[in-house]
Scaffold this active site. Structure first.
Site, PDB file in Angstrom:
ATOM      1  N   GLU A  11      48.394  47.382  34.167  1.00  0.00           N
ATOM      2  CA  GLU A  11      48.110  48.804  33.919  1.00  0.00           C
ATOM      3  C   GLU A  11      48.983  49.700  34.785  1.00  0.00           C
ATOM      4  O   GLU A  11      48.565  50.130  35.866  1.00  0.00           O
ATOM      5  CB  GLU A  11      46.626  49.117  34.172  1.00  0.00           C
TER       6      GLU A  11
ATOM      7  N   GLU B  84      43.084  44.039  27.301  1.00  0.00           N
ATOM      8  CA  GLU B  84      41.884  44.215  28.123  1.00  0.00           C
ATOM      9  C   GLU B  84      41.056  45.361  27.567  1.00  0.00           C
ATOM     10  O   GLU B  84      41.599  46.409  27.223  1.00  0.00           O
ATOM     11  CB  GLU B  84      42.277  44.536  29.583  1.00  0.00           C
TER      12      GLU B  84
HETATM   13  C1  IDC Z   1      37.910  45.999  38.242  1.00  0.00           C
HETATM   14  C2  IDC Z   1      36.859  44.938  38.492  1.00  0.00           C
HETATM   15  C3  IDC Z   1      36.174  45.199  39.807  1.00  0.00           C
HETATM   16  C4  IDC Z   1      37.244  45.311  40.870  1.00  0.00           C
HETATM   17  C5  IDC Z   1      38.266  46.375  40.505  1.00  0.00           C
HETATM   18  C6  IDC Z   1      39.417  46.499  41.503  1.00  0.00           C
HETATM   19  O1  IDC Z   1      35.942  44.912  37.411  1.00  0.00           O
HETATM   20  O2  IDC Z   1      35.265  44.165  40.109  1.00  0.00           O
HETATM   21  O3  IDC Z   1      36.616  45.680  42.085  1.00  0.00           O
HETATM   22  O4  IDC Z   1      38.845  46.049  39.265  1.00  0.00           O
HETATM   23  O5  IDC Z   1      40.209  45.395  41.482  1.00  0.00           O
HETATM   24  C7  IDC Z   1      40.881  48.024  34.699  1.00  0.00           C
HETATM   25  C8  IDC Z   1      41.626  46.992  35.435  1.00  0.00           C
HETATM   26  C9  IDC Z   1      40.688  45.973  36.027  1.00  0.00           C
HETATM   27  C10 IDC Z   1      39.406  46.628  36.507  1.00  0.00           C
HETATM   28  C11 IDC Z   1      38.692  47.196  35.275  1.00  0.00           C
HETATM   29  C12 IDC Z   1      37.305  47.803  35.582  1.00  0.00           C
HETATM   30  O6  IDC Z   1      42.639  46.355  34.678  1.00  0.00           O
HETATM   31  O7  IDC Z   1      41.354  45.329  37.088  1.00  0.00           O
HETATM   32  O8  IDC Z   1      38.594  45.624  37.076  1.00  0.00           O
HETATM   33  N1  IDC Z   1      39.548  48.160  34.655  1.00  0.00           N
HETATM   34  O9  IDC Z   1      37.438  48.874  36.466  1.00  0.00           O
HETATM   35  N2  IDC Z   1      41.392  48.997  33.971  1.00  0.00           N
HETATM   36  C13 IDC Z   1      40.423  49.789  33.512  1.00  0.00           C
HETATM   37  C14 IDC Z   1      39.214  49.269  33.933  1.00  0.00           C
END
Ligand code: IDC
Length: 459
Positions: A285, A377
């Protein structure tokens, strides 16, 4: 042949046709069925799916015509065919990858329309001039039900037009799950959990989320590379595709990790080149960074992969957390107007159903006819990965992705203590990944969507 058809048409009322032309081959059997479904509708507009099934002899080119109801309906935009409207007649002509239809074969088209007043179904569907009045029992798409895994059936994937295509050059949709960060949840990825994913969930793919920061790859490049490779093997052994996700997130500029990306991808691409189940996702991302910078990164990493594994599909993240720019106030046009200079690539689109709704769906509907998209995702919840699951938005999204044959992976196949996780906290400490008792609300919804039969074309 064309000439004879034209002549026949002109002389349709003439008598003594046989005498005129000499002995005729038996007329080609014709017939077709159309399934028309309104997949969503909003104030003044709607989206419809049109599934054509050829019940006659094979055709190598076709035009579908139908009549819009007399209620101000108009064609706005269609996909998977060349669309036109003249008066109340709409025509859709087959394009390179779907213009050949074997007997019994189907192809899915769709369009967005506008209307005033009511929104009845169009009528008088014809295929190459023949009325589509046929009916077929549920054709069943897998000629050998129960045999064949997703990789076994589809083989090496490639991009054709805006679609992901299989070894028969036919568009397919892959539906599957993403791991959570493998630096935190490696206990969730074992033989039992992957058996459940392949057999009970009938998942077509496993996305392997390898964070680069946050205690990920940068702390132990060799260790994470080897962990990714072993998950590729575990997916392969179960007939699932493996998406190798270079999970950049913070910092948002992928160029920060350019050298690491080159090292990592050179290694995994060389090691996995002969496999048919690997897809590379080079930047999860990108955020806070321009499309130009992302494109520049992609044009440096892609050749590294190609040098080792020339035929694999590669997915490029997009601006604004892979929102095609929308979350940054931009749109897909920056990509359409300035695409990555490479072939056999797709663009990532991510959404979280409780946060990203109609305007994001409209973007995907528009972009899908111009760019090959892969939803690498998505979550059923908010963009934090937590909060309440949004069932109706998730359903609208997945219906749209099914309609457009866009592949997807859900965040996450893990027991993280957050509502996006599919498994209840503590599940990965046990041995049961199959019973419904281990599923969260999100897991139950997503499993019910992913585990339905695939319809991979095999010819
Ligand atoms: C989130 C995980 C969470 C973690 C956070 C930081 O669910 O447990 O603490 O990342 O690493 C994304 C990202 C993905 C995120 C997810 C939800 O690709 O890494 O995971 N998210 O926030 N993009 C939009 C949402």
């Amino acid at each position: 042949m064309k000439r004879i058809v034209a002549l026949l048409a002109t002389c349709a009322t003439a008598v003594g046709l046989t005498a005129l032309l000499g002995p005729q081959p038996a007329a080609a059997a014709a017939g077709c069925k159309v399934d028309y479904t309104v997949t969503s509708q909003w104030q003044g507009g709607f989206q419809a799916g049109v599934k054509i099934t050829n019940l006659g002899d094979p055709v190598t080119g076709w035009t579908l015509n139908f009549t819009l109801p007399d209620s101000g309906q108009k064609l706005v935009q269609g996909w998977n065919a060349t669309w036109a409207q003249s008066g109340s007649t709409v025509s859709a002509a087959g394009i390179d990858w779907n213009r050949t239809l074997a007997t019994g074969a189907s192809t899915d088209l769709g369009f967005v329309g506008s209307f005033t007043g009511s929104n009845p179904k169009p009528s008088a569907f014809t295929l190459n001039g023949v009325a589509c009045t046929g009916s077929v029992e549920d054709p069943g798409t897998d000629p050998n039900p129960g045999t064949g895994t997703p990789v076994g059936v589809n083989g090496q994937l490639h991009v054709c037009g805006v679609n992901l295509c299989n070894q028969y050059n036919r568009p397919i949709q892959l539906r599957g799950m993403s791991t959570h960060g493998i630096q935190w949840f490696s206990k969730c990825y074992n033989s039992a959990s992957l058996d459940a994913l392949a057999k009970d969930w009938k998942s077509d793919l496993l996305r392997i989320a390898m964070y680069v920061q946050e205690d990920g790859y940068e702390t132990d490049p060799a260790g994470f590379t080897s962990r990714v490779n072993s998950l590729v093997d575990m997916a392969e052994a179960r007939g699932m595709y493996a998406l190798i996700d270079f999970h950049t997130l913070t910092p948002g500029d992928p160029n920060y990790n350019l050298d690491r990306a080159k090292t990592f991808f050179a290694s995994v691409a060389a090691r996995n080149a002969a496999k048919k189940n690997v897809v590379y996702e080079i930047a999860n991302e990108p955020n806070g960074v321009s499309w130009t910078a992302i494109k520049n990164y992609a044009e440096q990493v892609i050749p590294v992969i190609r040098a080792a594994d020339p035929d694999a599909v590669i997915i490029v993240g997009t601006r604004g957390w892979s929102s095609l720019g929308v979350s940054d106030g931009s749109s897909e046009t920056e990509v359409v107007n300035n695409p990555v200079n490479a072939t056999n690539i797709m663009y990532a689109f991510h959404f979280y159903a409780a946060s990203h709704k109609d305007n994001y769906r409209a973007t995907v509907s528009r972009a899908a006819s111009k760019l090959p998209l892969f939803v690498t995702e998505f979550g059923t919840v908010s963009a934090t990965g937590g909060g309440t699951m949004d069932r109706s938005s998730t359903t609208a999204w997945l219906d749209l992705l099914d309609q457009l044959k866009i592949s997807y992976a859900n965040w996450t196949y893990s027991d993280a203590n957050e509502s996006s996780a599919a498994l209840k906290p503590g599940t990965c400490d046990g041995t049961d990944y199959s019973s419904s008792g281990v599923l969260t609300e999100s897991g139950a919804l997503i499993k019910s969507r992913i585990s339905t039969a695939d319809s991979f074309p095999t010819s």
